[in-house]
Design an enzyme around this catalytic site. Structure first.
Site, PDB file in Angstrom:
ATOM      1  N   ASP A 163      -2.943  51.159  -0.162  1.00 17.97           N
ATOM      2  CA  ASP A 163      -4.095  50.955  -1.040  1.00 17.97           C
ATOM      3  C   ASP A 163      -3.946  51.806  -2.303  1.00 17.97           C
ATOM      4  O   ASP A 163      -3.508  52.956  -2.249  1.00 17.97           O
ATOM      5  CB  ASP A 163      -5.381  51.338  -0.294  1.00 17.97           C
ATOM      6  N   HIS A 176      -8.504  40.918   4.027  1.00 18.26           N
ATOM      7  CA  HIS A 176      -7.583  42.038   4.226  1.00 18.26           C
ATOM      8  C   HIS A 176      -8.145  42.990   5.260  1.00 18.26           C
ATOM      9  O   HIS A 176      -9.358  43.154   5.383  1.00 18.26           O
ATOM     10  CB  HIS A 176      -7.315  42.779   2.906  1.00 18.26           C
ATOM     11  N   ASN A 180     -14.046  44.573   5.640  1.00 12.88           N
ATOM     12  CA  ASN A 180     -15.297  44.398   4.907  1.00 12.88           C
ATOM     13  C   ASN A 180     -15.480  42.903   4.632  1.00 12.88           C
ATOM     14  O   ASN A 180     -14.567  42.247   4.124  1.00 12.88           O
ATOM     15  CB  ASN A 180     -15.253  45.178   3.596  1.00 12.88           C
ATOM     16  N   GLY A 204     -19.172  45.800   1.385  1.00 16.64           N
ATOM     17  CA  GLY A 204     -18.185  46.566   0.628  1.00 16.64           C
ATOM     18  C   GLY A 204     -16.968  45.774   0.207  1.00 16.64           C
ATOM     19  O   GLY A 204     -16.020  46.353  -0.323  1.00 16.64           O
ATOM     20  N   GLN A 205     -16.973  44.447   0.445  1.00 14.95           N
ATOM     21  CA  GLN A 205     -15.801  43.657   0.041  1.00 14.95           C
ATOM     22  C   GLN A 205     -15.799  43.475  -1.473  1.00 14.95           C
ATOM     23  O   GLN A 205     -16.769  42.984  -2.055  1.00 14.95           O
ATOM     24  CB  GLN A 205     -15.796  42.281   0.734  1.00 14.95           C
TER      25      GLN A 205
HETATM   26  P1  AMP Z   1     -12.490  45.839  -0.208  1.00  8.97           P
HETATM   27  O1  AMP Z   1     -13.469  46.728  -0.897  1.00  8.97           O
HETATM   28  O2  AMP Z   1     -12.659  45.826   1.311  1.00  8.97           O
HETATM   29  O3  AMP Z   1     -12.456  44.443  -0.797  1.00  8.97           O
HETATM   30  O4  AMP Z   1     -11.071  46.490  -0.430  1.00  8.97           O
HETATM   31  C1  AMP Z   1     -10.267  46.211  -1.525  1.00  8.97           C
HETATM   32  C2  AMP Z   1      -9.254  47.305  -1.592  1.00  8.97           C
HETATM   33  O5  AMP Z   1      -8.176  46.869  -2.392  1.00  8.97           O
HETATM   34  C3  AMP Z   1      -9.776  48.600  -2.215  1.00  8.97           C
HETATM   35  O6  AMP Z   1      -9.622  49.658  -1.284  1.00  8.97           O
HETATM   36  C4  AMP Z   1      -8.896  48.792  -3.447  1.00  8.97           C
HETATM   37  O7  AMP Z   1      -8.592  50.135  -3.702  1.00  8.97           O
HETATM   38  C5  AMP Z   1      -7.675  47.975  -3.073  1.00  8.97           C
HETATM   39  N1  AMP Z   1      -6.890  47.429  -4.188  1.00  8.97           N
HETATM   40  C6  AMP Z   1      -7.335  46.698  -5.228  1.00  8.97           C
HETATM   41  N2  AMP Z   1      -6.314  46.350  -6.039  1.00  8.97           N
HETATM   42  C7  AMP Z   1      -5.196  46.862  -5.471  1.00  8.97           C
HETATM   43  C8  AMP Z   1      -3.809  46.851  -5.814  1.00  8.97           C
HETATM   44  N3  AMP Z   1      -3.364  46.234  -6.912  1.00  8.97           N
HETATM   45  N4  AMP Z   1      -2.939  47.475  -4.985  1.00  8.97           N
HETATM   46  C9  AMP Z   1      -3.366  48.115  -3.885  1.00  8.97           C
HETATM   47  N5  AMP Z   1      -4.661  48.160  -3.499  1.00  8.97           N
HETATM   48  C10 AMP Z   1      -5.563  47.555  -4.276  1.00  8.97           C
END
Ligand code: AMP
Length: 110
Positions: free
Chosen positions: A30, A96, A83, A89-90
């Site tokens: 992440d 994912h 999430n 929190g998504q």
């Molecule tokens: P969510 O809030 O459950 O949708 O999680 C999305 C996650 O994706 C967050 O923890 C972000 O920090 C992560 N994220 C977004 N863009 C990237 C990226 N380019 N590479 C790695 N992680 C990412």
């Protein structure tokens, strides 16, 4: 999906180091880690969220991928989080699994 960041990562359009990959999923770190180890396990196929995930076999394989990614990252104890929806929190609407470890986790989550 061209506009989806996780489709672009899984498809190789954005060069990313994969901790684990198989025919169904990729796992990578992440960008804003919430724990010393914070991985994301992402299906290669675009699925917006767990709510839209109609392939139960794929869901099982994603859990298996999470277990393999955790092992490859050296984790023996970890939390897996999905999430689902903005209120949960998504922020990225491509299914994912978060794999978090390397510190003691609190409960309940925020
Ligand atoms: P969510 O809030 O459950 O949708 O999680 C999305 C996650 O994706 C967050 O923890 C972000 O920090 C992560 N994220 C977004 N863009 C990237 C990226 N380019 N590479 C790695 N992680 C990412």
């Amino acid at each position: 999906m061209e506009s989806c960041i996780f489709c672009r990562i899984a498809g190789g359009a954005i060069p990313t180091a994969f901790v684990h990959e198989d025919g169904d999923a990729v796992a990578f770190r992440d960008i804003q880690p919430q724990a010393p180890v914070h991985l994301l396990v992402v299906p290669r196929r675009h699925v917006a969220s767990l709510r839209e995930a109609d392939d139960e076999a794929l869901l099982g394989r994603l859990l298996a991928a999470a277990r393999q990614a955790a092992a490859k990252a050296g984790l023996e104890q970890y939390r897996v989080v999905i999430n689902t929806g903005a209120d949960a929190g998504q922020a990225v609407f491509h299914l994912h699994l978060h794999v978090l470890g390397g510190r003691r986790m609190a409960w309940p989550p925020g």
